[in-house]
Design an enzyme around this catalytic site. Structure first.
Site, mmCIF file in Angstrom:
data_model
loop_
_atom_site.group_PDB
_atom_site.id
_atom_site.type_symbol
_atom_site.label_atom_id
_atom_site.label_comp_id
_atom_site.label_asym_id
_atom_site.label_seq_id
_atom_site.Cartn_x
_atom_site.Cartn_y
_atom_site.Cartn_z
ATOM 1 N N LYS A 1 0.982 -1.192 -0.083
ATOM 2 C CA LYS A 1 -0.207 -0.003 -0.122
ATOM 3 C C LYS A 1 0.898 1.170 -0.129
ATOM 4 O O LYS A 1 1.684 1.434 0.931
ATOM 5 C CB LYS A 1 -0.861 -0.054 1.139
ATOM 6 C CG LYS A 1 -2.401 0.212 1.126
ATOM 7 C CD LYS A 1 -2.994 -0.151 2.445
ATOM 8 C CE LYS A 1 -4.324 0.606 2.320
ATOM 9 N NZ LYS A 1 -5.015 0.593 3.642
HETATM 10 C C1 E4P Z 1 -8.327 1.168 3.890
HETATM 11 O O1 E4P Z 1 -7.486 0.591 3.042
HETATM 12 C C2 E4P Z 1 -8.141 2.421 4.583
HETATM 13 O O2 E4P Z 1 -6.957 2.457 5.202
HETATM 14 C C3 E4P Z 1 -9.486 2.507 5.517
HETATM 15 O O3 E4P Z 1 -10.519 2.032 4.735
HETATM 16 C C4 E4P Z 1 -9.455 3.756 5.853
HETATM 17 O O4 E4P Z 1 -10.622 3.827 6.560
HETATM 18 P P1 E4P Z 1 -11.058 5.029 7.732
HETATM 19 O O5 E4P Z 1 -11.392 6.422 7.089
HETATM 20 O O6 E4P Z 1 -12.419 4.344 8.174
HETATM 21 O O7 E4P Z 1 -9.939 5.082 8.492
#
Ligand code: E4P
Length: 215
Positions: A83
């Protein structure tokens, strides 16, 4: 549509996996921190039980740091997806890593142009954060619609991974728009199956079965 769980909690992952419809896991540094476990222990524990894609986020801020981290994490399993945040150095790292055959999930996407650049750099997944846009009174699902259209116009292979999901309606809208993946928090996965009429109908069928079989 693929379903990923958005958590680093191994018990949540096992529970979701037992439903038989889980395709992968996304983590981020905040989710790992919540588990209280060291980063490497936490991710390796997940990789032991999940055969599908597991996203692991880099924290370096330069191309070289990101690529070095990515190479380390990619060695932990064939299903590791790196990521990378969509910043300038991140874009360069996406290009390098995708050129090396490493799967990349591009995170912190809040605009269609960021998504366009990520696809051009060869990203496997783009993660637009719908909930965080909704939180600042901007329609998160509108961004998904724009990205799905743009990718369709040019037949990019990058998959649209809807992230920062807060409720089941985000999942319904994503599916109607043809998004490729939703990464969903454990609590919301539990809500997907629920319908009060299903529970009510089942209770009535069971009660009638009892009546019919009495005597
Ligand atoms: C996923 O890859 C993200 O890191 C995540 O969905 C972020 O979600 P949040 O806005 O609830 O922290």
């Amino acid at each position: 549509m693929k379903i990923f769980i958005d958590t680093a909690d191994i018990e949540e992952i096992k529970q979701a996996q037992s439903l038989g419809v889980l395709d992968g896991v996304t983590t981020n540094p905040s989710l790992v921190a919540k588990t209280g476990k060291p980063f490497e222990t936490c991710i390796k524990e997940i990789l032991e039980v999940v055969p599908g894609d597991v996203s692991v986020e880099v924290v370096g801020l330069t191309h070289d740091e990101m690529v070095a981290e990515a190479e380390k994490y990619a060695a932990w399993g064939d299903n590791v997806v790196i990521k990378v945040p969509i910043i300038e150095e991140g874009l360069k790292a996406i290009k390098t890593l995708s050129g090396q055959g490493v799967k990349v999930n591009v995170t912190l996407c809040f605009s269609p142009l960021q998504a366009l650049l990520a696809a051009k750099a060869g990203a496997t997944y783009i993660s637009p954060f719908v909930g965080r846009l909704d939180d600042i009174h901007t329609d998160g699902m509108e961004l998904i619609s724009q990205i799905v259209d743009i990718y369709g116009n040019y037949a990019y292979d990058t998959e649209v991974l809807v992230a920062s999901i807060r409720n089941p309606m985000h999942v319904v809208s994503a599916a109607l728009m043809g998004a490729d993946v939703c990464t969903i928090p454990y609590k919301v996965i539990g809500q997907l199956l629920k319908h009060p009429l299903t529970d009510k109908g089942l209770a009535a069928f069971l009660a009638d079965w009892e009546k019919a079989n009495k005597g």
